[in-house]
Design a protein around this motif. Structure first.
Motif, PDB file in Angstrom:
ATOM      1  N   TRP A 222       0.843  -1.203   0.000  1.00  0.00           N
ATOM      2  CA  TRP A 222       0.000   0.000   0.000  1.00  0.00           C
ATOM      3  C   TRP A 222       0.877   1.252   0.000  1.00  0.00           C
ATOM      4  CZ3 TRP A 222      -0.169   3.673   4.007  1.00  0.00           C
ATOM      5  CH2 TRP A 222      -1.196   4.609   3.958  1.00  0.00           C
TER       6      TRP A 222
ATOM      7  N   SER B 195      -7.316   6.754   0.471  1.00  0.00           N
ATOM      8  CA  SER B 195      -6.099   6.044   0.858  1.00  0.00           C
ATOM      9  C   SER B 195      -6.261   5.379   2.224  1.00  0.00           C
ATOM     10  CB  SER B 195      -4.905   7.000   0.889  1.00  0.00           C
ATOM     11  OG  SER B 195      -4.657   7.552  -0.384  1.00  0.00           O
TER      12      SER B 195
ATOM     13  N   ASN C  76      -8.533   2.412   1.986  1.00  0.00           N
ATOM     14  CA  ASN C  76      -7.796   1.298   1.402  1.00  0.00           C
ATOM     15  C   ASN C  76      -6.879   0.651   2.437  1.00  0.00           C
ATOM     16  OD1 ASN C  76      -5.489  -0.001  -0.155  1.00  0.00           O
ATOM     17  ND2 ASN C  76      -6.888   0.500  -1.828  1.00  0.00           N
ATOM     18  N   LEU C  77      -6.223   1.459   3.245  1.00  0.00           N
ATOM     19  CA  LEU C  77      -5.319   0.930   4.263  1.00  0.00           C
ATOM     20  C   LEU C  77      -6.041  -0.017   5.214  1.00  0.00           C
ATOM     21  CD1 LEU C  77      -2.589   0.897   5.797  1.00  0.00           C
ATOM     22  CD2 LEU C  77      -3.382   2.957   6.995  1.00  0.00           C
TER      23      LEU C  77
ATOM     24  N   SER D  70      -5.763  -4.894  -4.417  1.00  0.00           N
ATOM     25  CA  SER D  70      -6.035  -4.885  -2.978  1.00  0.00           C
ATOM     26  C   SER D  70      -7.499  -5.097  -2.636  1.00  0.00           C
ATOM     27  CB  SER D  70      -5.541  -3.574  -2.355  1.00  0.00           C
ATOM     28  OG  SER D  70      -6.313  -2.469  -2.813  1.00  0.00           O
TER      29      SER D  70
END
Length: 413
Positions: free
Chosen positions: A137, A154, A157-158, A178
């Motif tokens: 990532w 972001s 997504n993490l 991902s």
């Protein structure tokens, strides 16, 4: 994608989360198992063929991304060559991801620990997948994704929650593969409870559960076509995928629908364990899978992403496991294939970053020979980077933190 340490090439990282009573037959006893197939308490076979097959599935995803005609990935100058490459690789990634989801359910069930707890299971899963996930990532953001990804996306997504948002810019953000890890996180959260339930299914009724689950998974695209608007088209419309981002998300990416693949793998594992599976062998399973892949080019887009290949994938996974149980010949049990399978999780996460960065650093478009060289270079970099990530991060962290100090001390004594 399934990202499990198989029983070959290391101790299994997958395990049951909630203890449950042994499954029962109508008479209260399990039926005899098939020759060479262990019963409920005899799952000692190493499933090395499934480890080897993992890299094959990851390589399909790699080839799919190589063939996409989008500017951030395309290398070929010739429109004709680009079109022909895409025709061959268009559905490879979907096949690979579906394979991983089914495999994940199968392997976690196979390697379940009788006296485990849900927190211990979740700890092992977190330790197994999250360090690699965070590293890739960050790498994607540093190399290219930060230029067009908002802070909010972001962060989503993490924490692997981006896949729950039916917006292409969100669920395909940062490192595109991902999204499947967001699905896997949901599968892992559900696994202990599903496993407890499925152990209670009578052996003679497994076939009905398997049939119903497979039918529901195969029919998911129909629900998307009927009940979800097909406008506006998502970016895949440029490659003939004339569906909306919401339709694509529901049929292909939404964790609540993709868990059917995972559940199917769990149920098939129960059938194999209890000697209730009719095995057609790896050769016939492989031929059926190849034929189903060809058929994908002739069905509506959403069906090609999952429905057509699902049953052959199930047959191949069960056949490979049975081959290992019985000690039958398998090309996927070679030392090289097992090693590639062990690094396949890292490869799956890092290959898109390599492909995107290589495309960013080279100017223009290229001949078939030049493009082939760049793809092979990207493949070599991806394999080497995956090996480093596996050897320096994934394996040592998994060995060190999969269990608590108290648990390790208890084992030592």
């Amino acid at each position: 994608m399934a990202h499990d340490e198989m029983m070959g090439g290391g101790s299994p990282a997958a395990a049951v989360g909630v203890p449950a009573p042994a499954p029962h037959a109508p008479s209260g006893k399990e039926p005899p198992t098939a020759p060479g197939v262990p019963g409920e308490h005899g799952r000692a076979a190493r499933l090395d063929s499934l480890t080897g097959l993992r890299f094959g599935a990851a390589l399909l995803v790699f080839l799919n991304h190589v063939g996409l005609p989008f500017p951030h990935l395309r290398l070929l100058e010739s429109e004709s060559a680009t079109s022909k490459l895409f025709d061959v690789t268009a559905n490879a990634g979907a096949l690979g991801v579906t394979f991983f989801f089914v495999l994940s359910g199968f392997v976690l069930t196979w390697s379940a620990r009788e006296k485990d707890t849900a927190p211990r299971f979740w700890r092992r899963r977190l330790v197994k997948i999250y360090p690699n996930y965070v590293i890739t990532w960050a790498l994607a953001l540093i190399l290219f994704a930060s230029a067009y990804t908002s802070t909010g996306i972001s962060v989503a997504n993490l924490f692997m929650v981006h896949v729950w948002v039916p917006d292409f810019e969100v669920y395909s953000s940062v490192n595109q593969p991902s999204w499947s890890l967001g699905c896997e996180a949901f599968f892992y959260a559900c696994f202990p409870y599903l496993h407890s339930l499925f152990q209670r299914i009578r052996a003679d009724r497994l076939k009905y559960w398997i049939t119903g689950t497979a039918a529901a998974a195969i029919a998911t695209p129909l629900a998307a076509y009927v009940f979800i608007a097909d406008r506006p088209y998502f970016p895949g419309s440029a490659i003939g995928a004339n569906v909306s981002a919401e339709q694509y998300w529901f049929a292909y990416m939404m964790p609540a629908t993709r868990i059917l693949d995972f559940v199917l793998g769990m149920l098939v594992a129960q059938a194999v364990i209890r000697g209730r599976w009719f095995n057609i062998g790896m050769v016939w399973s492989g031929l059926l899978l190849a034929g189903s892949y060809v058929l994908c080019s002739y069905v509506p887009f959403l069906y090609s992403q999952r429905s057509v290949t699902l049953i052959p994938i199930v047959l191949l996974i069960a056949a490979a496991a049975t081959a290992d149980i019985r000690g039958s010949a398998s090309i996927f049990r070679s030392r090289t294939m097992i090693w590639l399978g062990e690094i396949s999780f890292a490869f799956y996460l890092i290959h898109f970053i390599v492909l995107t960065y290589v495309r960013k650093e080279v100017d223009g478009y290229f001949s078939v020979a030049e493009s082939t060289g760049l793809v092979l270079l990207s493949l070599a970099i991806s394999v080497l980077a995956s090996w480093a990530l596996y050897a320096l991060v994934e394996r040592p962290i998994t060995r060190r933190f999969s269990s608590s100090r108290r648990a390790r001390r208890a084992v030592a004594t």
